[in-house]
Structure formats: structure tokens, C-alpha cells
Scaffold this active site. Structure first.
Site, PDB file in Angstrom:
ATOM      1  CE1 TYR A 266       0.735   0.975  16.395  1.00 58.69           C
ATOM      2  CE2 TYR A 266       2.303  -0.060  14.906  1.00 58.69           C
ATOM      3  CZ  TYR A 266       1.650   1.070  15.364  1.00 58.69           C
ATOM      4  OH  TYR A 266       1.912   2.276  14.780  1.00 58.69           O
TER       5      TYR A 266
ATOM      6  CE  LYS B 143      -9.133  10.380  25.333  1.00 57.21           C
ATOM      7  NZ  LYS B 143      -9.198  11.863  25.277  1.00 57.21           N
TER       8      LYS B 143
ATOM      9  CG  ASP C 245      -6.995  14.686  24.676  1.00 57.38           C
ATOM     10  OD1 ASP C 245      -6.305  14.360  25.663  1.00 57.38           O
ATOM     11  OD2 ASP C 245      -8.221  14.884  24.750  1.00 57.38           O
TER      12      ASP C 245
ATOM     13  CG  ASP D  38       2.847   5.337  14.644  1.00 56.52           C
ATOM     14  OD1 ASP D  38       3.947   5.504  14.087  1.00 56.52           O
ATOM     15  OD2 ASP D  38       1.773   5.273  14.022  1.00 56.52           O
TER      16      ASP D  38
ATOM     17  CG  ASP E 280       4.836  10.458  11.868  1.00 51.76           C
ATOM     18  OD1 ASP E 280       5.783   9.716  12.176  1.00 51.76           O
ATOM     19  OD2 ASP E 280       4.241  10.400  10.771  1.00 51.76           O
TER      20      ASP E 280
HETATM   21  C1  IPM Z   1       7.004   3.849  12.711  1.00 49.13           C
HETATM   22  C2  IPM Z   1       6.185   3.447  11.519  1.00 49.13           C
HETATM   23  C3  IPM Z   1       5.707   2.021  11.723  1.00 49.13           C
HETATM   24  C4  IPM Z   1       4.837   1.991  12.963  1.00 49.13           C
HETATM   25  C5  IPM Z   1       4.967   1.402  10.515  1.00 49.13           C
HETATM   26  C6  IPM Z   1       5.841   1.408   9.275  1.00 49.13           C
HETATM   27  C7  IPM Z   1       4.461   0.023  10.807  1.00 49.13           C
HETATM   28  O1  IPM Z   1       5.134   4.336  11.332  1.00 49.13           O
HETATM   29  O2  IPM Z   1       8.015   3.193  12.980  1.00 49.13           O
HETATM   30  O3  IPM Z   1       6.658   4.838  13.366  1.00 49.13           O
HETATM   31  O4  IPM Z   1       3.631   2.282  12.906  1.00 49.13           O
HETATM   32  O5  IPM Z   1       5.367   1.662  14.023  1.00 49.13           O
HETATM   33 MG    MG Z   2       5.176   6.006  12.606  1.00 47.21          MG
END
Ligand code: IPM
Ligand code: MG
Length: 366
Positions: free
Chosen positions: A141, A191, A223, A247, A251
Site C-alpha cells: 500500500y 506467501k 491462498d 484487506d 472481505d
Molecule cells: C478497507 C478498504 C480500504 C483498504 C480502501 C478503502 C483503501 O478496502 O479498509 O479494507 O484497502 O484498506
Molecule cells: Mg478492504
């Protein structure tokens, strides 16, 4: 007690859900006799529109001066041009970096009344109780070089994944400390079969493990971890991983809970030490979901993640454990009594708006 809170609602549904979180804080203030001095500040796309930057200097100053930051979400199609030189996401990235919030905690618990809302089978979801500790201020990042350019043979782009051993060690320590307070099992995700940064990560993880003989450390490739998260998520206690992997995995983990609208997060400049005299690190609290441009302004957003983020704020940055639990219990009672926003509603059942769901929770804060 009196606390200064920076409120950064951001874009999309950010303002809608943040408003409910603020109402929850205000209710806590009334019930428990605290005063929250709220300072609102722009961040993200709306800040770009007004000030030409996603993180105005004044916003950063307000965040720095506060006891804690309550954050909504940033981004939207309006600012998505890949050629744009300023991006809404710079707002949140700049805050994380600017405030030194290197440790991101994303707990995943599945509410027993919400199992149907997840695409994963109930028997797989039983007993899931995990927390992902995501490194938040390093890795790909932020690594340099990071740029795009053109050559006579076409366009090029580069991002850099970089870690220092100090960065790896401090986030591993957060993982071990948390695991020690929980079920004493830490999964370090990397990884290492491909990436140098991951081989460094693994080496440091093994070293730090010496300080925590009571915690079992396992290594998983990212993975495999992604696969295990949906195949047997209850095997996990604490997962610690670098920025980008964290990240992506969070999700995925949110799907277990049925909706992105359910999961809060805390971004901290260190791990809090419990008790009244305990250290309270600076923190930023935000739902893990994004700005959801598709449902903005329709009252469909689920405020639970934002309200639970406010509970984390009370716990970690203000040291108000009882108040944090009061908010969490109110969310729990609301769900047990069947109140639902559209994202978590069963087919054909009544749904509440963002405001109504917020109100249902807030009136249950005891
Ligand atoms: C998160 C989001 C952020 C990230 C974005 C909005 C930059 O996806 O907080 O998970 O990638 O960290
Ligand atoms: Mg995110």
C-alpha cells in the site's frame, strides 16, 4: 468524563451510518454521564470536491487532536477515473499513516440469529469466533516506488511490497498478545513460497514466538488461508497478516457474518493494556464496508457495523468497557428480536431503514 471525538463521515453511505453511530455515542453519554465533544471534518471524495485533496491538513489536525476518530467510508464512481491524480482512498490511507495506526483489528463473529444470511452452510459457521490482525501502514500500500509511466514499448506500472523487521515484529506482537487473551492460537498468513517480504515475515514470526511460549503459532500461505476461511473458519482464533492480504481476507471473512454491514473495525497505534490505568492508544474506528454508492440515500444501509465500531471506540480508546458492552448488548437484543435491514433480512420479511434500525438499537442501550 469528557472526550474529544473526531467524526469523519466521508462519502456514500458513510454519513448515513456514521450518524447512527454518533446517536449511539450520545445515548451512552446521557446514560453514563459522559460528554463527547464532536468535531466533524471532511475526508474522501467530498473533500476532493471542496478542497482538492482527500485529506485536508485541518482534518488531519482534528484527528490528531482527538481522543479517537469515528470514520464512515470513502470513495465512489465520481472519483474513480484511473487517471485521477487525487483519490478518495488517499484520505483513509493518509489518516492511517499520519496517525501511526499500524494495527487493524477485524473480529468476525456470527450472530446465531443470522446464520441464514450467509451463503456458507450453518454447520460450517457454527463456533466461528476469529479476529484478523491486519498490518495497516506498510507493505504494498505504501512502498516506493509506486508509479505508472509510458515507454516506447508500452505502459508500465510498479508497486513495491516492502517491510522492515520492526514493522513485522510490532504487528506480530499485537497478534500474540491478542491470542494470549483468547484461545492462544495464532495463524500467521504469508506467501513465503514466493515473496521475500513473506520470508522475512515468517522468520520474525518464529523469533517473536519465543516470547510467547503459551501461544501456538502456525504458518499458512495466503491462498490456503483463503480456502480454509470458507471451508473451516472455526479452526481460526487470531490471524495476523500483512496489509494487502488482510484487506482481501477480511472481505472474504465478512461473508461468513452474512453481510459487510455487520463488521466493525479498530485501527490502533498499539494494543491497549486493560484496566483503569491502562494505556489507551490512538484509534480510528470504521465499519469494514465501503461507501456502497449503489444504495446511497435510500435508507437501506445497515448501521450495525458503524455502531459496533463506536463500541470499539469506547472500549479501546476511551477505556469505557461497560459502555462498550452496553452498545454491543443493544445490537444483540435488536437482532434477537428480529429487526433487520435489507442486507440481512429473510426473503419476504419486513425491513427497517437505516434510521429505524439505528433507533431500535439506541433505545436498547441500557
Ligand atoms: C478497507 C478498504 C480500504 C483498504 C480502501 C478503502 C483503501 O478496502 O479498509 O479494507 O484497502 O484498506
Ligand atoms: Mg478492504
Amino acid at each position: 468524563m469528557r472526550f474529544a471525538i473526531a467524526v469523519l463521515p466521508g462519502d456514500g453511505i458513510g454519513p448515513e451510518v456514521t450518524q447512527e453511530a454518533v446517536r449511539a455515542l450520545e445515548r451512552v453519554g446521557q446514560r453514563y454521564g459522559h460528554t463527547f465533544d464532536l468535531s466533524y471534518a471532511p475526508v474522501g471524495g467530498n473533500a476532493i470536491d471542496r478542497y482538492g485533496t482527500a485529506l485536508p491538513e485541518e482534518t488531519l489536525q482534528i484527528a490528531r487532536g482527538a481522543d479517537a476518530v469515528l470514520f464512515g467510508a470513502v470513495g465512489g464512481p465520481k472519483w474513480d477515473d484511473p487517471k485521477a491524480t487525487v483519490r478518495p482512498e488517499d484520505g483513509i490511507l493518509g489518516l492511517r499513516r499520519g496517525l501511526g495506526l499500524y494495527a487493524n483489528l477485524r473480529p468476525v463473529k456470527i450472530h446465531p440469529n443470522l446464520m441464514y444470511a450467509s451463503p456458507i452452510k450453518p454447520q460450517v459457521l457454527a463456533n466461528v469466533d476469529l479476529v484478523v490482525v491486519r498490518e495497516l501502514t506498510g507493505g504494498i500500500y505504501f512502498g516506493r516506488p509506486k508509479r505508472r509511466w509510458s515507454t516506447s514499448r508500452g505502459r508500465r506500472g510498479v508497486d513495491t511490497m516492502k517491510y522492515t523487521e520492526q514493522e513485522v515484529r510490532r504487528i506480530l506482537r499485537v497478534g500474540f498478545e491478542l491470542a494470549r487473551r483468547r484461545r492462544k492460537h495464532l495463524t500467521s498468513v504469508d506467501k513465503a513460497n514466493v515473496l521475500e517480504t513473506s520470508r522475512l515475515w515468517r522468520e520474525v514470526a518464529v523469533e517473536v514466538a519465543q516470547e510467547y511460549p503459551d501461544v501456538t503459532l502456525e504458518h499458512l500461505l495466503v491462498d490456503t488461508a483463503a480456502m480454509q476461511l470458507v471451508r473451516s473458519p472455526s479452526r481460526f482464533d487470531v490471524i495476523v497478516t500483512e496489509n494487502l492480504f488482510g484487506d482481501i481476507l477480511t472481505d472474504e471473512a465478512a461473508v461468513l457474518a452474512g453481510s459487510m454491514g455487520m463488521l466493525p473495525s479498530a485501527s490502533l497505534a498499539g494494543l491497549p493494556v486493560g484496566g483503569k490505568a491502562g494505556r489507551r492508544p490512538k484509534g480510528l474506528y470504521e465499519p469494514i464496508h465501503g461507501s456502497a454508492p449503489d444504495i446511497v440515500g435510500q435508507g437501506k444501509a445497515n448501521p450495525v457495523a458503524a455502531i459496533l465500531s463506536a463500541a470499539f471506540l469506547l472500549r479501546y480508546s476511551l477505556g469505557l468497557e461497560q459502555e462498550a458492552q452496553a452498545v454491543e448488548q443493544a445490537v444483540d437484543a435488536t437482532l434477537v428480536q428480529g429487526h433487520r435491514t435489507p442486507d440481512i433480512a429473510e426473503e419476504g420479511r419486513p425491513v427497517l431503514s437505516t434510521r429505524e434500525m439505528g433507533a431500535a438499537i439506541i433505545e436498547r442501550i441500557q
